[in-house]
Design a protein around this motif. Structure first.
Motif, PDB file in Angstrom:
ATOM      1  N   GLU A 176       0.834  -1.213   0.000  1.00  0.00           N
ATOM      2  CA  GLU A 176       0.000   0.000   0.000  1.00  0.00           C
ATOM      3  C   GLU A 176       0.867   1.262   0.000  1.00  0.00           C
ATOM      4  OE1 GLU A 176      -3.780   0.380   1.166  1.00  0.00           O
ATOM      5  OE2 GLU A 176      -3.868  -1.331  -0.156  1.00  0.00           O
TER       6      GLU A 176
ATOM      7  N   SER B 122      -7.036  -0.575   0.602  1.00  0.00           N
ATOM      8  CA  SER B 122      -8.020  -0.318   1.661  1.00  0.00           C
ATOM      9  C   SER B 122      -8.160   1.158   1.961  1.00  0.00           C
ATOM     10  CB  SER B 122      -7.620  -1.062   2.944  1.00  0.00           C
ATOM     11  OG  SER B 122      -6.343  -0.628   3.380  1.00  0.00           O
ATOM     12  N   GLY B 123      -7.413   2.029   1.236  1.00  0.00           N
ATOM     13  CA  GLY B 123      -7.572   3.434   1.574  1.00  0.00           C
ATOM     14  C   GLY B 123      -6.842   4.435   0.710  1.00  0.00           C
TER      15      GLY B 123
ATOM     16  N   HIS C 143     -11.777  -2.939  -3.240  1.00  0.00           N
ATOM     17  CA  HIS C 143     -11.455  -3.215  -1.842  1.00  0.00           C
ATOM     18  C   HIS C 143     -12.101  -4.543  -1.480  1.00  0.00           C
ATOM     19  CE1 HIS C 143     -11.896  -2.133   2.702  1.00  0.00           C
ATOM     20  NE2 HIS C 143     -10.875  -2.943   2.479  1.00  0.00           N
TER      21      HIS C 143
ATOM     22  N   GLY D  61     -10.425   5.784   3.092  1.00  0.00           N
ATOM     23  CA  GLY D  61     -11.002   4.599   3.719  1.00  0.00           C
ATOM     24  C   GLY D  61     -12.280   4.114   3.083  1.00  0.00           C
TER      25      GLY D  61
ATOM     26  N   ASN E 248     -13.779   1.178   5.800  1.00  0.00           N
ATOM     27  CA  ASN E 248     -12.745   1.515   6.773  1.00  0.00           C
ATOM     28  C   ASN E 248     -12.977   2.865   7.441  1.00  0.00           C
ATOM     29  OD1 ASN E 248     -11.305  -0.838   6.663  1.00  0.00           O
ATOM     30  ND2 ASN E 248      -9.878  -0.131   5.099  1.00  0.00           N
ATOM     31  N   ARG E 249     -13.546   3.802   6.703  1.00  0.00           N
ATOM     32  CA  ARG E 249     -13.793   5.124   7.308  1.00  0.00           C
ATOM     33  C   ARG E 249     -14.762   4.990   8.484  1.00  0.00           C
ATOM     34  NH1 ARG E 249     -14.296  10.481   5.433  1.00  0.00           N
ATOM     35  NH2 ARG E 249     -14.672  11.823   7.248  1.00  0.00           N
TER      36      ARG E 249
ATOM     37  N   MET F 186     -13.787   1.297  10.975  1.00  0.00           N
ATOM     38  CA  MET F 186     -12.653   1.438  11.893  1.00  0.00           C
ATOM     39  C   MET F 186     -12.991   2.407  13.016  1.00  0.00           C
ATOM     40  SD  MET F 186      -9.832   0.030  12.417  1.00  0.00           S
ATOM     41  CE  MET F 186      -9.780  -0.857  10.860  1.00  0.00           C
TER      42      MET F 186
ATOM     43  N   ASP G 297      -2.545   1.292  11.592  1.00  0.00           N
ATOM     44  CA  ASP G 297      -2.140   1.882  10.308  1.00  0.00           C
ATOM     45  C   ASP G 297      -3.312   2.576   9.626  1.00  0.00           C
ATOM     46  OD1 ASP G 297       0.416   0.971  10.656  1.00  0.00           O
ATOM     47  OD2 ASP G 297       0.223  -0.765   9.327  1.00  0.00           O
ATOM     48  N   ILE G 298      -4.470   1.914   9.606  1.00  0.00           N
ATOM     49  CA  ILE G 298      -5.643   2.514   8.963  1.00  0.00           C
ATOM     50  C   ILE G 298      -6.076   3.766   9.721  1.00  0.00           C
ATOM     51  CG2 ILE G 298      -8.086   2.165   8.416  1.00  0.00           C
ATOM     52  CD1 ILE G 298      -7.425  -0.796   7.928  1.00  0.00           C
TER      53      ILE G 298
ATOM     54  N   ASN H 204      -3.754   6.668   8.942  1.00  0.00           N
ATOM     55  CA  ASN H 204      -3.989   7.157   7.583  1.00  0.00           C
ATOM     56  C   ASN H 204      -5.261   8.002   7.516  1.00  0.00           C
ATOM     57  OD1 ASN H 204      -3.574   7.254   4.669  1.00  0.00           O
ATOM     58  ND2 ASN H 204      -5.291   5.828   4.532  1.00  0.00           N
TER      59      ASN H 204
END
Length: 689
Positions: free
Chosen positions: A89, A116-117, A139, A186, A190-191, A194, A243-244, A247
């Motif tokens: 990534e 993923s982002g 994704h 994300g 993921n936005r 997460m 990590d996510i 980011n």
């Protein structure tokens, strides 16, 4: 014209790339997997072959994938209909790869980047117009075999027709449910997902709740998977979460709620220790022998797991989910405190960011249901609780088959005829244990409604009488339970045994066997999912054809409770496996052990599925596919009982004796095995005898 994708090149053999390659190979695509060197690709792929849960339905499917390197085998891209990039990534590394592969692409080849982002638009910079028009982000969710969601992220340069074609291909041929997401940090999953994961940890630490208590609240009680919150963290990986989160914090500078993404104390501790979750054997949970120990959020030491006793779960756990949540939100116990601290803010946050990251609240809900396994999406939950109680203006989001758009108007909920379930069809007649539905085109749905799809005496009698009336011309046999069928009602049989009511026992078994015969005499299809075992399999196998979801477990496990299959299963297996003595002996041993086939592909090798039976790899297309099969299926003559040349009984005996010598079988198990062998090895059928 729909996309004609047959050859797929996956670049990047890491966890995600190998999982994607395995999933596509399971479906029968011609797959090539490349990494920087052939050695790196092979090492990573060998690791993927040992993954748990397995990536492959059958281990030998791994041998169909061509392994190569970017250094030496990049020319293989010239043959690909779809190049799916899934390398590290890092924006510049991905862009450098695209400059290498662009000259090699077929004019009609699709190109996607799995991320993923990262921002998809930036990854396409510097590429030709033709490249950009057929380029988009994907994704996939990990592991792809088990998680059906795919977020598809186009750029402003992606051709609208290409988006439509790729969506159709992924849903019809790649066993995905697709949500087209906006190219924002994300995306949707993921936005928002997460943020919810971090909020749960912060809430637990603030309220002083244990890991077990929070997982009990945020599991099935809240309409979510058994993993709850902390077990999910372990499965995702604590480092991946961090990590996510970092980011998202960096890229979402206008979001005033990213403070939630700061690492809670327990995540900081786990990161420092390197206890990153399931992939290293410990995180919030750790397995010690057969016991699962848990991290204490106060002492940060592992301790024995303690079953939480939470009044709201005990009192409201059996209520419909809307009532369950409403009652718990009003309670003063730890579940009520947690939902007020966790659930309410997560629903308010969904409403805050909805138009920024999604095209509709329906898409938003679908991502959380298909990707995270939630029974209800956030906007469906808002409607259950009441938007006004949460301080969310504008009224309900779903009303009378319509969904509220971002401008305040209502549009019809998406119609998707390819993904209909049994409940989308009208009921013709219903009883306590089954119902008949009109599946259209002259096909009747016979749908079990018992818990776990269990065949009760009442269901057997009722369905048998329905068939005797002669009005059902074609049928699909299925279930509206969480699984197709866990078998016959053993409590009924054991009750008859305890009363020594042998006539009643014979009558029940004969009625069940007679039903199987009747099912085979009309054009019939069984649609199975989850579990297809014992009496459930016997009735499914009696139909002219079976349509199976790939993750279905099959088998005749009756020996585990000390009885023989009672619905004709042993005879059915005798007819199916009589091509060789070895096949018959193996079948006898499997039935004697009560072992199950773990998926449909394996079940086919064990005889639980026939060559004419069909596996539907898309989990949401089972019923529609079964109806299509029922419209054309015809009654098939029953196979002739053939004499077998070869020592079937002796071969089975040797295997069973070895199991006993290892302490894996008891004397009673061997007695059950003897009875099974007496049928399997019989030279003539019972009808002939």
């Amino acid at each position: 014209m729909p996309l004609n994708i047959k050859r797929i090149c996956v670049i990047g053999a890491g966890t995600m790339g190998s999982g994607i390659a395995a999933h596509l190979a399971n479906l029968g695509f011609d797959v090539t997997l490349l990494d920087r060197s052939r050695e790196e690709a092979q090492t990573a792929f060998d690791r993927a072959k040992r993954a748990r849960p397995p990536h492959f339905y059958l281990p030998q499917t791994a041998d169909t994938i061509t392994i190569g390197s970017i250094e030496d085998d990049l020319d293989l891209i010239r043959e690909a209909d779809w190049v799916c990039e899934a390398i590290v990534e890092k924006e510049q590394v991905k862009k450098a790869l695209f400059s290498l592969i662009e000259p090699l692409l077929k004019p009609e080849a699709m190109v996607t980047t799995n991320t993923s982002g990262l921002q998809i638009k930036l990854l396409a910079e510097g590429r030709s117009e033709d490249f950009r028009r057929k380029f988009m982000g994907t994704h996939f969710f990990n592991p792809p075999r088990h998680l059906k969601l795919l977020e598809l992220i186009p750029t402003p340069d992606t051709c609208e027709t290409v988006i439509t074609e790729m969506t159709e291909f992924l849903e019809m041929h790649a066993a995905r449910r697709v949500v087209v997401a906006k190219d924002t940090p994300g995306f949707i999953a993921n936005r928002y997902g997460m943020w919810c994961m971090f909020r749960a940890v912060h809430s637990a630490e603030k309220l002083g709740l244990s890991v077990e208590a929070v997982d009990a609240i945020t599991g099935p009680f809240l309409g979510r998977p058994k993993s709850g919150s902390f077990r999910l963290n372990d499965l995702v990986g604590i480092d991946i979460m961090q990590d996510i989160a970092q980011n998202l914090t960096l890229r979402c500078r206008n979001d005033s709620h990213t403070d939630v993404l700061r690492a809670p104390y327990s995540i900081q501790f786990l990161l420092e220790k390197g206890w990153l979750g399931s992939k290293v054997g410990q995180g919030y949970y750790r397995k010690e022998g057969r016991e699962l120990v848990v991290l204490d959020l106060v002492t940060h030491a592992y301790r024995q797991r303690q079953e939480p006793d939470i009044p709201s779960i005990r009192e409201y756990g059996r209520l419909p989910i809307a009532e369950r949540i409403t009652e718990t939100l009003a309670s003063r116990d730890e579940a009520g405190e947690f939902l007020r601290e966790y659930l309410v803010p997560t629903l308010q946050y969904a409403n805050l960011i909805k138009s920024e990251i999604s095209s509709s609240v329906e898409d938003f809900d679908r991502v959380m249901k298909w990707g995270f396994g939630w029974q209800h999406g956030p906007f469906e939950l808002i409607d259950m609780i009441g938007p006004e109680k949460l301080g969310i203006p504008g009224g309900h989001f779903y009303e009378d088959g319509k969904v509220r758009s971002f401008d305040g108007g209502y549009t019809p909920v998406k119609s998707e005829p390819a993904f209909k379930t049994t409940r989308d069809f009208p009921i013709l007649r219903a009883s306590e244990d089954y119902c008949l539905r009109d599946f259209g085109h002259g096909v009747t749905g016979v749908c079990l409604t018992t818990k776990m799809g269990v065949w009760t005496p009442e269901a057997v009698q009722g369905v048998s009488e329905e068939l005797d009336r002669g009005k059902i011309k074609r049928l699909v046999l299925t279930s509206e339970a969480r699984v197709y069928s866990a078998g016959y009602d053993l409590r009924h049989l054991f009750s008859l045994m305890q009363k020594e009511n042998w006539d009643g026992l014979d009558h029940s078994l004969k009625a069940f066997q007679d039903l199987g015969v009747k099912l085979g005499k009309i054009p019939s299809v069984s649609a199975v999912h989850g579990l297809c075992i014992g009496g459930g399999w016997e009735m499914a196998a009696s139909c002219c054809r079976t349509v199976a979801s790939p993750e279905t477990q099959f088998g005749l496990p009756e020996s585990r409770v000390g009885v023989l299959p009672g619905g004709g299963g042993t005879g059915i297996m005798r007819l199916r496996m009589q091509t060789s003595a070895k096949d018959l002996a193996d079948a006898a041993v499997r039935m004697s052990r009560g072992s199950l086939s773990s998926n449909a592909d394996e079940a086919r090798t064990h005889g639980y599925l026939r060559q004419r039976d069909v596996t539907i790899y898309h989990p949401d297309r089972l019923i529609v596919a079964a109806i299509e099969e029922a419209r054309k299926v015809e009654v098939v003559p029953r196979p002739v009982w053939e004499e077998i040349s070869g020592p079937v009984v002796g071969m089975a005996d040797r295997e069973l004796e070895q199991l006993k010598s290892r302490g894996e079988r008891s004397d009673h198990d061997l007695h059950i095995g003897d009875r099974i062998k007496s049928i399997i090895g019989k030279a003539e059928s019972f009808e002939e005898a």
